[in-house]
Design a protein around this motif. Sequence first.
Motif, PDB file in Angstrom:
ATOM      1  N   LEU A 156      32.776  56.391  10.382  1.00  0.00           N
ATOM      2  CA  LEU A 156      32.461  54.986  10.151  1.00  0.00           C
ATOM      3  C   LEU A 156      32.841  54.540   8.741  1.00  0.00           C
ATOM      4  N   ARG A 157      32.585  55.399   7.747  1.00  0.00           N
ATOM      5  CA  ARG A 157      32.927  55.025   6.364  1.00  0.00           C
ATOM      6  C   ARG A 157      34.422  54.771   6.222  1.00  0.00           C
ATOM      7  N   GLN A 158      35.212  55.705   6.766  1.00  0.00           N
ATOM      8  CA  GLN A 158      36.668  55.541   6.667  1.00  0.00           C
ATOM      9  C   GLN A 158      37.129  54.297   7.419  1.00  0.00           C
ATOM     10  N   GLN A 159      36.510  54.038   8.572  1.00  0.00           N
ATOM     11  CA  GLN A 159      36.919  52.887   9.370  1.00  0.00           C
ATOM     12  C   GLN A 159      36.570  51.567   8.688  1.00  0.00           C
ATOM     13  N   LEU A 160      35.369  51.495   8.090  1.00  0.00           N
ATOM     14  CA  LEU A 160      34.994  50.286   7.353  1.00  0.00           C
ATOM     15  C   LEU A 160      35.870  50.127   6.107  1.00  0.00           C
ATOM     16  N   GLY A 161      36.161  51.252   5.453  1.00  0.00           N
ATOM     17  CA  GLY A 161      37.047  51.192   4.295  1.00  0.00           C
ATOM     18  C   GLY A 161      38.422  50.673   4.662  1.00  0.00           C
ATOM     19  N   HIS A 162      38.906  51.051   5.845  1.00  0.00           N
ATOM     20  CA  HIS A 162      40.210  50.554   6.312  1.00  0.00           C
ATOM     21  C   HIS A 162      40.141  49.045   6.572  1.00  0.00           C
ATOM     22  N   LEU A 163      39.022  48.582   7.133  1.00  0.00           N
ATOM     23  CA  LEU A 163      38.855  47.138   7.345  1.00  0.00           C
ATOM     24  C   LEU A 163      38.927  46.381   6.030  1.00  0.00           C
ATOM     25  N   LEU A 164      38.242  46.927   5.014  1.00  0.00           N
ATOM     26  CA  LEU A 164      38.247  46.267   3.702  1.00  0.00           C
ATOM     27  C   LEU A 164      39.656  46.270   3.107  1.00  0.00           C
ATOM     28  N   ALA A 165      40.337  47.397   3.197  1.00  0.00           N
ATOM     29  CA  ALA A 165      41.669  47.515   2.592  1.00  0.00           C
ATOM     30  C   ALA A 165      42.686  46.604   3.256  1.00  0.00           C
ATOM     31  N   THR A 166      42.592  46.464   4.573  1.00  0.00           N
ATOM     32  CA  THR A 166      43.580  45.658   5.296  1.00  0.00           C
ATOM     33  C   THR A 166      43.180  44.194   5.424  1.00  0.00           C
ATOM     34  N   ASN A 183      33.765  48.165  -2.388  1.00  0.00           N
ATOM     35  CA  ASN A 183      34.069  49.498  -1.860  1.00  0.00           C
ATOM     36  C   ASN A 183      32.784  50.263  -1.542  1.00  0.00           C
ATOM     37  N   PHE A 184      31.762  50.125  -2.398  1.00  0.00           N
ATOM     38  CA  PHE A 184      30.491  50.802  -2.132  1.00  0.00           C
ATOM     39  C   PHE A 184      29.811  50.217  -0.897  1.00  0.00           C
ATOM     40  N   ILE A 185      29.824  48.896  -0.765  1.00  0.00           N
ATOM     41  CA  ILE A 185      29.185  48.254   0.391  1.00  0.00           C
ATOM     42  C   ILE A 185      29.797  48.764   1.693  1.00  0.00           C
ATOM     43  N   TYR A 186      31.112  48.950   1.706  1.00  0.00           N
ATOM     44  CA  TYR A 186      31.800  49.345   2.942  1.00  0.00           C
ATOM     45  C   TYR A 186      31.768  50.861   3.161  1.00  0.00           C
ATOM     46  N   THR A 187      31.835  51.658   2.099  1.00  0.00           N
ATOM     47  CA  THR A 187      31.989  53.113   2.270  1.00  0.00           C
ATOM     48  C   THR A 187      30.819  53.930   1.744  1.00  0.00           C
ATOM     49  N   ASP A 188      29.853  53.276   1.068  1.00  0.00           N
ATOM     50  CA  ASP A 188      28.697  53.980   0.499  1.00  0.00           C
ATOM     51  C   ASP A 188      29.126  54.995  -0.556  1.00  0.00           C
ATOM     52  N   MET A 189      30.220  54.707  -1.260  1.00  0.00           N
ATOM     53  CA  MET A 189      30.735  55.637  -2.263  1.00  0.00           C
ATOM     54  C   MET A 189      31.172  54.875  -3.512  1.00  0.00           C
TER      55      MET A 189
END
Length: 370
Positions: free
Chosen positions: A154-164, A224-230
Amino acid sequence: MEVATGSHQLKITNYSQTKLIGIGMHFASAPFAIGGCTWAIHFYPGGAKKFHESYISLGLSLCHGPKTANVLFKFTLLDCNETPLKDAESKLFLQTFSLTDVWAVKFMKKELFEASDYLKDDSFIINCMVTVLKYSQTRGTDIARLIIEPQCKLRQQLGHLLATGLGSDITFEVDGQTFRAHKLVLAASSSVFRDQFFGPMTGKEMSRVRIEEIEATVFKAMLNFIYTDMISDDASSSEESWWKHQQLLVVADRFRLDRMKLTCEFLLFRDLDVERLSSALVLAEQHNCKQLKAASLKYITSQRILIPVMATDGFKHLIASCPWMLQEINASYSHETTNDEIRFGLSTLLLALCVLWIVAMYFALLFGKI
């Protein structure tokens, strides 16, 4: 029944620094695989729970794998040659783990551990033996294939949403740059964004927002933290990392991102030194960071470094912006110290500092210096 057994080690360095963090906070090992599952060792310097607070606690977590796993596990301390110390091991535990479960146990009283020979050069090694028990559902049958549950991405998928920016419905203008995001994701993490986008006073459909007084790099790290918790560790120096974590804490407080705020408190405390202590106390006071404040006061008193801290430029800023902190430092020292003469001397010193500061401010105002 089939069994799969293995072990993993976690080395803790600078123990005297780690033990100042609060109850329930932990350091984790790198993930390791045993029996088709991925595990991690947890070390809790302040104890895993309230009734563990006089102990160091150790834990085992199931990171990835089946929904449940029956496991035997045991913790042991190792010497410098990585040989198990038979008088420093836990009992053997049998537990059923669910995915993301953490089983934490009281391992050893802090005072006993710190007075022992287990701690060498402020470091020690934890070994965790894990045996995964697999109960066969059929007998005499060769099971050719097992269905393995996929890892959560889920983290990677949300991060991809943010990036794209795929499906984004809000654009932020920050420091001359634009960032696309998703209202529902932001609202799920921040009450400020929730009220802004979906509150009763929300007017027409909002698609563009200008954010003031935040640098673009800091806002990007917040998203980035909101979407990936990192929080990415991409700083080129310790000073840059310290500045970044300060700015992220301020932003987290502004947008009511509680988990991000606590993460920043932990990262700031991890990088504390004499020069940074006063800045940490000012930041903690201005943004109601109770854990960072308590840990910083504990650090000053337990390490007996008040005099070097007072010699820094940051201490002048501390007494100028938060003069009442002198009383709290004094109270912290009084709690830690049992010698009446030392307590009296420290109280007198801090009182004198307050008086000198007030006098200096008076004459500066009198002669029009400020």
